[in-house]
Design an enzyme around this catalytic site. Structure first.
Site, PDB file in Angstrom:
ATOM      1  N   ALA A 211       3.537  53.538  31.304  1.00  0.00           N
ATOM      2  CA  ALA A 211       4.313  52.505  31.996  1.00  0.00           C
ATOM      3  C   ALA A 211       3.407  51.737  32.956  1.00  0.00           C
ATOM      4  O   ALA A 211       2.192  51.948  32.979  1.00  0.00           O
ATOM      5  CB  ALA A 211       5.462  53.159  32.759  1.00  0.00           C
ATOM      6  N   ASN A 212       3.978  50.833  33.730  1.00  0.00           N
ATOM      7  CA  ASN A 212       3.215  50.138  34.785  1.00  0.00           C
ATOM      8  C   ASN A 212       4.112  49.955  36.006  1.00  0.00           C
ATOM      9  O   ASN A 212       5.273  50.358  35.989  1.00  0.00           O
ATOM     10  CB  ASN A 212       2.665  48.810  34.262  1.00  0.00           C
ATOM     11  CG  ASN A 212       3.768  47.880  33.823  1.00  0.00           C
ATOM     12  OD1 ASN A 212       4.598  47.459  34.625  1.00  0.00           O
ATOM     13  ND2 ASN A 212       3.804  47.570  32.536  1.00  0.00           N
ATOM     14  N   ARG A 213       3.565  49.361  37.059  1.00  0.00           N
ATOM     15  CA  ARG A 213       4.261  49.346  38.359  1.00  0.00           C
ATOM     16  C   ARG A 213       5.220  48.177  38.550  1.00  0.00           C
ATOM     17  O   ARG A 213       5.693  47.940  39.657  1.00  0.00           O
ATOM     18  CB  ARG A 213       3.233  49.306  39.496  1.00  0.00           C
ATOM     19  CG  ARG A 213       2.344  50.519  39.529  1.00  0.00           C
ATOM     20  CD  ARG A 213       1.431  50.492  40.744  1.00  0.00           C
ATOM     21  NE  ARG A 213       0.349  51.442  40.580  1.00  0.00           N
ATOM     22  CZ  ARG A 213       0.486  52.748  40.776  1.00  0.00           C
ATOM     23  NH1 ARG A 213       1.634  53.231  41.175  1.00  0.00           N
ATOM     24  NH2 ARG A 213      -0.540  53.559  40.594  1.00  0.00           N
TER      25      ARG A 213
END
Ligand code: C5P
Length: 401
Positions: A211-213
């Site tokens: 995932a990412n932020r």
């Protein structure tokens, strides 16, 4: 002359910023609005009902169980006989009450009983504003459809502490009131828009993912803003923790491939704004069962495969929307990378921002963007993601004017 003959119910709660509300009353009235003030007990410790009433040229309401006031107007009528309820300053305590539906004084009872738009201008110590409880309440209230202006950053009047928590300036609040009451303006009526937002989750196995932020705050705000300007908006959102925006059809997806499918399924459209932080790669073959750690064995390798580029697909699609806007999250060479993306992906605009960790943009509430268009670049100053959304929506609307 949006405020001409508009009736504003102004709730003043107890904070030092209440002194600015006196000026706010003047500013609203000089634009033709009438201001009916309600003060909490706390507010009266900071400014007097006499001063507030004199500036508003109206009676100041303070008591829930006042026989005289109830016969005269009554809290339900106070809640309904207005065009908008403005809370300035909105304290942490009043926000907490609102988020939980309390009705133990006149102000909170009105806020629970109203069916009118509510705009809150929070003001509090920065530690109180950033406290998880206040942030939670803020999220809840946004989800309930309460509008917010501020707080802004700066020095606190009482403690000299710096940080986010200052009440927005009276003229900023007036502008926000005008924007909310400006209902005649639907420049995107009849237009269809698709917006992507949030991160994607690319499964490794049934329990793990890449995932990412991205928080989805910017994309969701843009979707809501396009809808406010009259567009029929479909929001395709990756996994986020923020609520679905009001007035928008939201489709929830996890993987980039699902996001692409949802976007394509919603063509044709007039506008596409691809804000999502789509993962560039997925795991080539995600395991069907949880990958087990085997004693003595080397860690499993992650083989990645390229994900579809949704923006590029849309930018070059036979049914390409009239206006295609992409984002570019960069940590270096923001302008150059943004411009090359404009070309490569067939977009009309790239909104480029610097997401280096020190900027706090990814996941935060503020943004500083460079708008890269065919005609040139424009640097916008740092502002809240909500304001960035308003300006982007206006920019889009200008193309259909
Ligand atoms: O190439 P990069 O990921 O930096 O491009 C960012 C822009 O492209 C954003 O608008 C993003 O939503 C979009 N994008 C996409 N599909 C991808 C990767 C990026 O739509 N697979």
């Amino acid at each position: 002359m949006i405020l001409q003959r508009k009736r504003i119910l102004l709730i003043i709660s107890g904070g030092i910023a209440a002194y600015k509300s006196l000026d706010l009353i003047r500013r609203l009235r000089e634009r033709g609005a009438s201001v009916r003030p309600v003060m909490t007990a706390g507010a009266q410790a900071f400014v007097t009902p006499l001063a507030v009433g004199a500036l508003a040229a109206d009676k100041v309401f303070t008591e829930l169980f006042s026989r005289e006031d109830e016969q005269d107007v009554g809290h339900i009528r106070l809640a309904r006989d207005c065009d908008l309820i403005l809370i300035a300053p909105a304290t942490a305590d009043l926000m907490a009450k609102m988020a939980n539906g309390h009705a133990d004084d006149l102000a909170s009872t009105i806020l629970l009983a109203t069916d009118k738009p509510v705009l809150a201008a929070p003001a509090m110590n920065p530690k109180m504003w950033t406290h998880p409880a206040t942030q939670r309440n803020h999220q809840t209230l946004v989800g309930d459809g309460i509008h917010f202006i501020g707080p802004t950053s700066g020095e606190m009047a009482e403690s000299g502490e710096k940080g986010e928590g200052r009440m927005a300036e009276p003229l900023e609040i007036v502008a926000a009131v005008e924007a909310l009451l400006d209902t005649g303006d639907k420049p995107l009526a009849g237009k269809k828009a698709i917006v992507t937002s949030g991160p994607t989750h690319e499964p490794i196995d049934p329990v793990r993912y890449i995932a990412n932020r991205s928080s989805g705050k910017q994309g969701h705000a843009i979707a809501a803003e396009l809808a406010r300007l009259g567009a029929e908006v479909t929001l395709v959102s990756g996994p986020v923790t923020i609520p679905d925006p009001k007035g928008v059809t939201t489709i929830h997806v996890e993987r980039a491939e699902d996001m692409r499918d949802a976007v394509l399924a919603n063509l044709p459209a007039d506008i596409a704004v691809m804000v999502a932080a789509v993962a560039d790669w997925r795991v080539a073959s995600a395991a069907g069962n949880k990958i087990k750690k085997q004693p003595g064995e080397a860690p499993p390798p992650l083989i990645l495969a390229e994900n579809p580029d949704i923006l590029k697909t849309i930018g070059r699609h036979p049914q390409r929307p009239t206006l295609v806007v992409g984002f570019a999250a960069e940590t270096q060479n923001v302008a150059e990378n943004g411009r090359s993306k404009l070309e490569r992906k067939g977009a009309d605009y790239i909104i480029a921002n610097d997401v280096s960790p020190e900027t706090g943009i990814m996941g935060g509430d503020r943004n500083r963007v460079k708008v890269i268009g065919k005609a040139g670049d424009e640097d916008w100053p740092e502002m809240g993601k909500q304001v960035v959304a308003e300006r982007i929506a206006r920019l889009i609307a200008s193309h259909f004017a």
